[in-house]
Design a protein around this motif. Structure first.
Motif, PDB file in Angstrom:
ATOM      1  N   ARG A  71       0.817  -1.229   0.000  1.00 22.80           N
ATOM      2  CA  ARG A  71       0.000   0.000   0.000  1.00 22.80           C
ATOM      3  C   ARG A  71       0.839   1.262   0.000  1.00 22.80           C
ATOM      4  O   ARG A  71       0.445   2.294  -0.513  1.00 22.80           O
ATOM      5  N   SER A 186      -6.340  -9.912   6.003  1.00 24.81           N
ATOM      6  CA  SER A 186      -6.084 -10.574   4.713  1.00 24.81           C
ATOM      7  C   SER A 186      -5.077  -9.838   3.851  1.00 24.81           C
ATOM      8  O   SER A 186      -4.636 -10.357   2.831  1.00 24.81           O
ATOM      9  N   TYR A 227     -15.915  -7.870   7.923  1.00 25.14           N
ATOM     10  CA  TYR A 227     -16.193  -6.516   8.429  1.00 25.14           C
ATOM     11  C   TYR A 227     -17.439  -5.898   7.804  1.00 25.14           C
ATOM     12  O   TYR A 227     -17.971  -4.916   8.308  1.00 25.14           O
ATOM     13  N   GLU A 270      -6.994   3.107   5.267  1.00 21.46           N
ATOM     14  CA  GLU A 270      -7.233   4.010   4.141  1.00 21.46           C
ATOM     15  C   GLU A 270      -8.392   4.945   4.481  1.00 21.46           C
ATOM     16  O   GLU A 270      -9.009   4.832   5.535  1.00 21.46           O
ATOM     17  N   SER A 301       6.794   2.150  10.926  1.00 24.72           N
ATOM     18  CA  SER A 301       7.719   1.021  10.907  1.00 24.72           C
ATOM     19  C   SER A 301       9.164   1.478  10.706  1.00 24.72           C
ATOM     20  O   SER A 301       9.442   2.335   9.878  1.00 24.72           O
TER      21      SER A 301
END
Ligand SMILES: NC(=O)c1ccc[n+]([C@@H]2O[C@H](COP(=O)([O-])OP(=O)(O)OC[C@H]3O[C@@H](n4cnc5c(N)ncnc54)[C@H](OP(=O)(O)O)[C@@H]3O)[C@@H](O)[C@H]2O)c1
Length: 357
Positions: A71, A186, A227, A270, A301
């Motif tokens: 992403r 996922s 969800y 997002e 990170s």
């Protein structure tokens, strides 16, 4: 866990100097690369012949065998949310035109200060512009690819894997037996988070879209939730640790599913505003954390060997096996990034560049 440090394909016995000289010569002046010179959608991406990189003192050049899409690449393509432009990637236009970070390949040139890596080493990690035939990388963002880890699996693992590892360990301080909720189980980060949490002895509930629930179960989740049909506070029970990768849930709802002393780790998400995107909730969470026994933490990170090395160990011992949900070549990268945005991909997208080297 013991890392298998046998570098695949390295000829350490004889002729190293001759080989180094040959490899240096094997970097051409021009290479094929996936380039964008301004921020925008997939339409600004071109596959072009550009100058091949040369290493600075602490860098190496890798002949790219394969790379991964995550992403972050999509954010760096669009320059959205605007925060990504402000943290050093280029305010008006991207500083680095070549896209791509995750990499696996062979070292073909080393900078004058580099001692950890040698020409011929098969490596995995993070480069700067990996959707190309050759990519430059800081030497301290690469490790030797364990001999039993395939090029493809190595190529898609680092960015998402070290994010999941840090979220669970350094930030989330997960312990065996704990109940862990992974929201966005996922996707790139989530598919690693489910496996790593399970390997560390936690009991994982995974939240994902309906079509990916079987995959999440196979990755190790003991319970899976769609969800779209169930809000997280309707799952039942509370969790010692919530890893929120999917975003979109308000902090109040996330706190309701935490134990009174539980930890919420906000990895991403997002949507949200133009400035901070899905990370817009984090300042509010940090403030609330001051008045609560629950820990509410966001983090960025760290791209360091401290995490890349243990991730490589987990790949080598089989406790983590990346899930490759889509494949492309350099020409298909723009479409693959667009697909990540519009349809989502289970696990990671592999970009085959030079193939097994
Ligand atoms: N903090 C950091 O340092 C760091 C590092 C890496 C990534 N990130 C961020 O983390 C986020 C995820 O990255 P990624 O590479 O894992 O993305 P990804 O591969 O696109 O995965 C997104 C995940 O979110 C799920 N999801 C989508 N809509 C949801 C919703 N409404 N509720 C709950 N889950 C939802 C998706 O499920 P389905 O596909 O099954 O529908 C999928 O599991 C991004 O925002 C990225 O920028 C942050």
């Amino acid at each position: 866990m013991t890392i298998n440090t046998t570098p695949v394909g390295t000829d350490m016995s004889a002729g190293q100097t001759a080989r180094e000289a040959k490899e240096h010569q094997s970097i051409p002046d021009l290479m094929t690369a996936v380039v964008r010179r301004r921020y925008g959608g997939p339409e600004v991406v071109e596959v072009e012949r550009v100058a091949a990189p040369k290493p600075e003192a602490n860098q190496v050049v890798v002949k790219v065998a394969a790379a991964g899409i995550d992403r972050g690449v999509s954010h760096l393509l669009t320059g959205m949310p605007l925060l990504v432009r402000l943290v050093g990637f280029g305010v008006l236009r991207p500083k680095q035109p070549v896209l791509g970070y995750d990499v696996a390949g062979r070292v073909v040139a080393v900078g004058s200060n580099v001692e950890r890596l040698r020409v011929g080493d098969e490596v995995m990690g993070i480069a700067d512009g990996s959707y190309a035939e050759f990519a430059v990388a800081d030497a301290d963002k690469l490790v030797l690819r364990p001999s039993n880890v395939t090029v493809d699996n190595a190529a898609v693992s680092t960015i998402s894997g070290i994010t999941a590892l840090q979220a669970l360990t350094k930030v989330g301080q997960v312990r065996p037996g704990q109940q862990v909720l992974v929201i966005g189980a996922s996707g790139g980060v989530g598919s690693f988070a489910v496996q790593i949490a399970t390997a560390l002895g936690a009991q994982v509930t995974g939240v994902a879209g309906a079509s990916n629930l079987d995959t999440v179960r196979q990755l190790g989740a003991i319970k899976v939730v769609d969800y779209r049909t169930k809000a997280i506070d309707q799952i039942g029970g509370t969790f010692d640790l919530v890893i929120d990768i999917g975003g979109r849930n308000p902090i109040s709802r996330l706190r309701r599913v935490l134990t009174p002393t539980g930890t919420l780790v906000m990895v991403g998400g997002e949507g949200g505003g133009r400035l901070t995107g899905g990370m817009g909730r984090t300042a509010w969470a940090a403030l609330l954390s001051l008045f609560s026994k629950q820990r509410l933490v966001a983090f960025i990170s760290s791209e360091s060997l401290e995490f890349i090395e243990p991730l490589a160990e987990m790949l080598a011992d089989g406790s983590v096996v990346p899930h490759i949900g889509a494949r492309t070549d350099l020409v298909g990268v723009a479409d693959a990034i667009a697909r990540l945005e519009t349809h989502g991909v289970a696990g990671k997208t592999l970009v085959t560049v030079g193939g097994a080297s």
